[in-house]
Design a protein around this motif. Structure first.
Motif, PDB file in Angstrom:
ATOM      1  N   SER A 127       0.831  -1.206   0.000  1.00  0.00           N
ATOM      2  CA  SER A 127       0.000   0.000   0.000  1.00  0.00           C
ATOM      3  C   SER A 127       0.862   1.251   0.000  1.00  0.00           C
ATOM      4  O   SER A 127       0.605   2.201  -0.752  1.00  0.00           O
ATOM      5  N   ASP A 153       1.583   4.408  -2.988  1.00  0.00           N
ATOM      6  CA  ASP A 153       1.717   5.846  -2.751  1.00  0.00           C
ATOM      7  C   ASP A 153       3.068   6.339  -3.269  1.00  0.00           C
ATOM      8  O   ASP A 153       3.174   7.442  -3.823  1.00  0.00           O
ATOM      9  N   ASN A 154       4.092   5.526  -3.092  1.00  0.00           N
ATOM     10  CA  ASN A 154       5.410   5.845  -3.638  1.00  0.00           C
ATOM     11  C   ASN A 154       5.347   5.957  -5.159  1.00  0.00           C
ATOM     12  O   ASN A 154       5.942   6.861  -5.760  1.00  0.00           O
ATOM     13  N   LEU A 211       0.494  13.344   6.363  1.00  0.00           N
ATOM     14  CA  LEU A 211      -0.233  12.854   5.201  1.00  0.00           C
ATOM     15  C   LEU A 211      -1.636  13.439   5.146  1.00  0.00           C
ATOM     16  O   LEU A 211      -2.107  13.874   4.085  1.00  0.00           O
ATOM     17  N   GLU A 235      -0.037  17.136  -1.698  1.00  0.00           N
ATOM     18  CA  GLU A 235       0.579  15.870  -2.073  1.00  0.00           C
ATOM     19  C   GLU A 235       0.540  15.656  -3.576  1.00  0.00           C
ATOM     20  O   GLU A 235       1.197  14.759  -4.095  1.00  0.00           O
ATOM     21  N   LEU A 295      -6.361   7.873  -1.439  1.00  0.00           N
ATOM     22  CA  LEU A 295      -5.367   6.928  -0.920  1.00  0.00           C
ATOM     23  C   LEU A 295      -4.602   7.515   0.259  1.00  0.00           C
ATOM     24  O   LEU A 295      -4.324   6.810   1.243  1.00  0.00           O
ATOM     25  N   SER A 296      -4.252   8.789   0.191  1.00  0.00           N
ATOM     26  CA  SER A 296      -3.494   9.405   1.284  1.00  0.00           C
ATOM     27  C   SER A 296      -4.276   9.373   2.592  1.00  0.00           C
ATOM     28  O   SER A 296      -3.688   9.191   3.662  1.00  0.00           O
ATOM     29  N   LEU A 346      -3.950   5.804   3.895  1.00  0.00           N
ATOM     30  CA  LEU A 346      -2.626   5.539   4.445  1.00  0.00           C
ATOM     31  C   LEU A 346      -2.423   6.263   5.767  1.00  0.00           C
ATOM     32  O   LEU A 346      -1.759   5.741   6.675  1.00  0.00           O
TER      33      LEU A 346
END
Length: 329
Positions: free
Chosen positions: A89, A93-94, A159, A168, A270-271, A274
């Motif tokens: 996961s 993000d990476n 985040l 981001e 997604l952020s 996470l």
């Protein structure tokens, strides 16, 4: 099922024998060499090629997880699978950051996979260093789990703040410290020259834009290593399993990027997911540290952690797809 004992700073056990470590590292290096061999001739990656490699790099860690489960029991098997899911996961993000960097530097499509491969190789080296440092901290510092918990909760807060502000999704090449430093040290030409990072121009050695983007990618690897290693140590304290989850999560990123390239821009939530996952693991680590001093403090089982992580990822995926769904004509 054998219960895994609480691991204090004085006792850190691992299933990684010297032979197992040597075999795993040799396998990782062989897979990296294979990837470099595949990308030796720059080309645009077709969806069929990307899907084939992605299927391989998903089947491989799952098969390894099945081996861990059968060899060392369900407890370590669940820890490995949960840690792998967390690392995968974070790796997605990476990938999103890599996508922004490739766009910001206008990397040609034929060079994209070579840039990704440099980023993956750098990430593996950095993760190995951070894993060793983390293991040393767990063996020598009684408050190491608490320190990891603080790092994860602080990262989750950042985040969340960046997601709410939209930062981001912004990459300004000119403000990156690594890029500014390189430009001060050596001149930089404007055009790419294949896979070459330096060329000789007017009798002087100069950097190509490929060198800048590779350094920028490696700089982001440092940031992600700070987040990911404490996160997986929150799932398992075994340094070998921590390394295995990181390696397997990273190795398939080159192919996964081309599979998810279109979908990455749709994972707008997604952020948030996470941030929740990192905060949850931070709380889990904090409770684990407190349990070592006060046995009455409850701990969060690994199986429950797996359920929470899967649930959060499922929710943010569904909400992201819903939020970015094109209205029907």
């Amino acid at each position: 099922m054998a219960e895994v004992p609480y691991l204090s700073a004085a006792a850190l056990s691992t299933v990684g024998t010297p032979t197992l470590w040597a075999t795993t590292i040799a396998g990782v290096l062989a897979l990296l060499a294979l990837d470099f061999l595949v990308t030796r001739r720059p080309h645009e990656v077709s969806l069929r090629e990307a899907l084939a490699w992605s299927a391989f790099y998903i089947a491989l860690p799952l098969a390894f997880g099945a081996w861990v489960w059968s060899r060392y029991g369900s407890e370590l098997g669940v820890q490995y699978l949960t840690g792998y899911l967390v690392e995968k996961s974070l790796s997605v993000d990476n990938l999103f950051v890599f996508m922004l960097l490739l766009a910001a530097f206008a990397v040609p499509a034929v060079l994209a996979q070579r840039v990704l491969l440099y980023g993956i190789a750098g990430a593996l080296v950095l993760r190995a260093v951070f894993i060793a440092v983390g293991a040393a901290a767990l063996q020598t510092l009684d408050f190491a789990f608490l320190l990891f918990a603080v790092v994860l909760i602080a990262t989750a807060a950042k985040l969340l703040r960046d997601a709410l502000s939209g930062h981001e999704q912004e990459v300004d090449v000119n403000t990156m410290r690594s890029v500014r430093l390189l430009r001060r040290v050596m001149p930089v030409v404007d055009e790419y020259h294949g896979t070459r990072m330096t060329i000789r121009e007017q009798g002087r050695r100069a950097l190509t834009p490929l060198a800048l983007v590779v350094v920028a990618v490696l700089a982001t690897d440092v940031i992600f290593a700070v987040d990911s290693v404490p996160a997986v140590y929150g799932i398992t304290e075994d340094p070998y399993l921590v390394f295995a989850t990181n390696a397997f999560a990273l190795l398939g990123l080159r192919a996964l990027y081309f599979v998810l390239h279109a979908a990455l821009s749709r994972l707008v939530h997604l952020s948030y997911g996470l941030a929740v996952i990192l905060a949850f693991i931070g709380v889990k680590l904090g409770l684990h540290w407190a349990h070592g001093s006060w046995p009455g403090v409850p701990q969060i089982p690994t199986l429950a952690s797996l359920g929470v992580i899967i649930g959060v990822l499922a929710v943010v995926t569904l909400t992201s797809l819903r939020a970015t769904r094109q209205p029907e004509a």
